[in-house]
Design an enzyme around this catalytic site. Structure first.
Site, short mmCIF file in Angstrom:
data_model
loop_
_atom_site.label_atom_id
_atom_site.label_comp_id
_atom_site.label_asym_id
_atom_site.label_seq_id
_atom_site.Cartn_x
_atom_site.Cartn_y
_atom_site.Cartn_z
CE1 TYR A 172 -3.31 2.73 0.57
CE2 TYR A 172 -1.93 3.29 2.64
CZ TYR A 172 -2.94 3.67 1.95
OH TYR A 172 -3.92 4.87 1.80
CE LYS A 183 -3.16 5.69 -1.68
NZ LYS A 183 -4.03 6.26 -2.48
#
Length: 262
Positions: A169, A173
C-alpha cells in the site's frame, strides 16, 4: 463589483468550475463532492456503486448544487474514457479532478497475499493513471480557457512514513506522490496545478476492507490515543487548494491527526 456580488463570490469561489471526483460513493470522495458543490462547482461523481452515487447526487441537488452520477470502475480504462466523454458532453469538460479512488490492504509480505498486492496496484496505480489519461486533455484545455485547472491526487502519509505490514500500500502511494511531482513539472507551465494530499489516519470505509488481524488490531488500538481525521477534514483541504488564487499551487499537503506521531 457590488458588496452583494463580492459576498457571493467569496461564498462560491468555485462557481462556474466543473469538478470530477473518483471514489465518490463514500468517505473522502463523498464528502469532497458535497463540499465542492457547496462552493459552487458542478460535480461529476464517479464510483462503482450506482445507488450510493444516486443518493449523493440527490443530496447535492437538494442543497442547491449540480451533480452527475457516473457508475464506473476506474480499473477499466475504456469505461473511464467513456466517463470522460460524458463529462465533456453534459458539463462542458473538467477543470478540477480529484483523483481519490483507492484501497488499503495491509498484510505481512511473508503471507504472500498476491491477490491483495495486485488489487492495490490495479486500483491505486493503474486506476489512477486511467483517470489521469482520460481527463488530462480536458484539464489542459480548461486551463488554457480559464487560466487554471487543478489535478489533486490522494496519496497517504504512508508515502513518506514506515508502517509495518503496509509495504505494498505504501509503495503505491509513494508512486502517487512522486508521480504528482513530475506531473506538476510537466503540466504547471500549462497552468494545470498538481497537488498530492498525504493524509494520516482518516476514518473511512478503507479500514473496513482490511483483512489482516494484526493490522486491524493496530488500527483499532490507535483510536485510544489518536483522534482520527474525518472525511470532511480532507474535503475542506481539497476545497481550499482549488480556491486559491490562480498563481498559487500547493504541490504537497501532509495532513496528520494531531496526536499521530508518524
Amino acid at each position: 463589483m457590488t458588496t452583494e456580488t463580492s459576498a457571493t463570490a467569496a461564498a462560491k469561489p468555485l462557481d462556474g468550475r466543473v469538478a470530477v471526483i473518483t471514489g465518490a460513493s463514500s468517505g473522502i470522495g463523498e464528502a469532497s463532492a458535497e463540499h465542492l458543490a457547496s462552493l459552487g462547482a458542478k460535480v461529476a461523481v464517479l464510483a462503482r456503486r450506482a445507488d450510493r452515487l444516486d443518493e449523493l447526487v440527490a443530496r447535492i441537488a437538494k442543497n442547491g448544487g449540480t451533480a452527475v452520477a457516473i457508475a464506473v470502475d476506474v480499473t477499466d480504462a475504456a469505461a473511464v474514457r467513456a466517463a470522460a466523454d460524458r463529462v465533456e458532453a453534459e458539463l462542458g469538460g473538467a477543470d478540477l479532478l480529484f483523483n481519490n479512488a483507492g484501497v488499503m490492504l495491509p498484510a505481512p509480505v511473508e503471507e504472500l497475499r498476491a491477490d491483495q498486492w495486485q488489487r492495490q496496484i490495479d486500483l491505486n496505480v493503474s486506476g489512477l493513471m486511467n483517470v489521469i489519461g482520460a481527463f488530462t486533455p480536458q484539464l489542459v484545455r480548461s486551463a488554457g480557457e480559464r487560466g487554471v485547472a487543478d489535478l489533486i491526487n490522494t496519496s497517504s502519509s504512508a508515502a513518506q512514513n514506515l508502517y509495518p505490514t503496509f509495504a505494498v500500500y505504501a509503495a503505491t502511494k509513494a508512486f502517487v506522490s512522486h508521480l504528482s511531482k513530475h506531473l506538476r513539472v510537466e503540466l504547471g507551465p500549462k497552468r494545470v496545478r498538481v497537488s498530492a494530499i498525504e493524509p494520516g489516519i482518516v476514518g473511512t470505509e478503507l479500514q473496513e476492507h482490511v483483512t489482516d488481524v494484526g493490522a486491524r488490531a493496530w488500527l483499532e488500538g490507535s483510536k485510544e490515543t489518536i483522534d482520527w481525521l474525518v472525511p470532511d477534514d480532507i474535503a475542506q483541504t481539497v476545497g481550499f487548494i482549488a480556491s486559491l488564487p490562480l498563481r498559487v499551487n500547493l504541490p504537497q499537503v501532509f495532513i496528520m491527526p494531531t496526536a499521530q506521531p508518524s
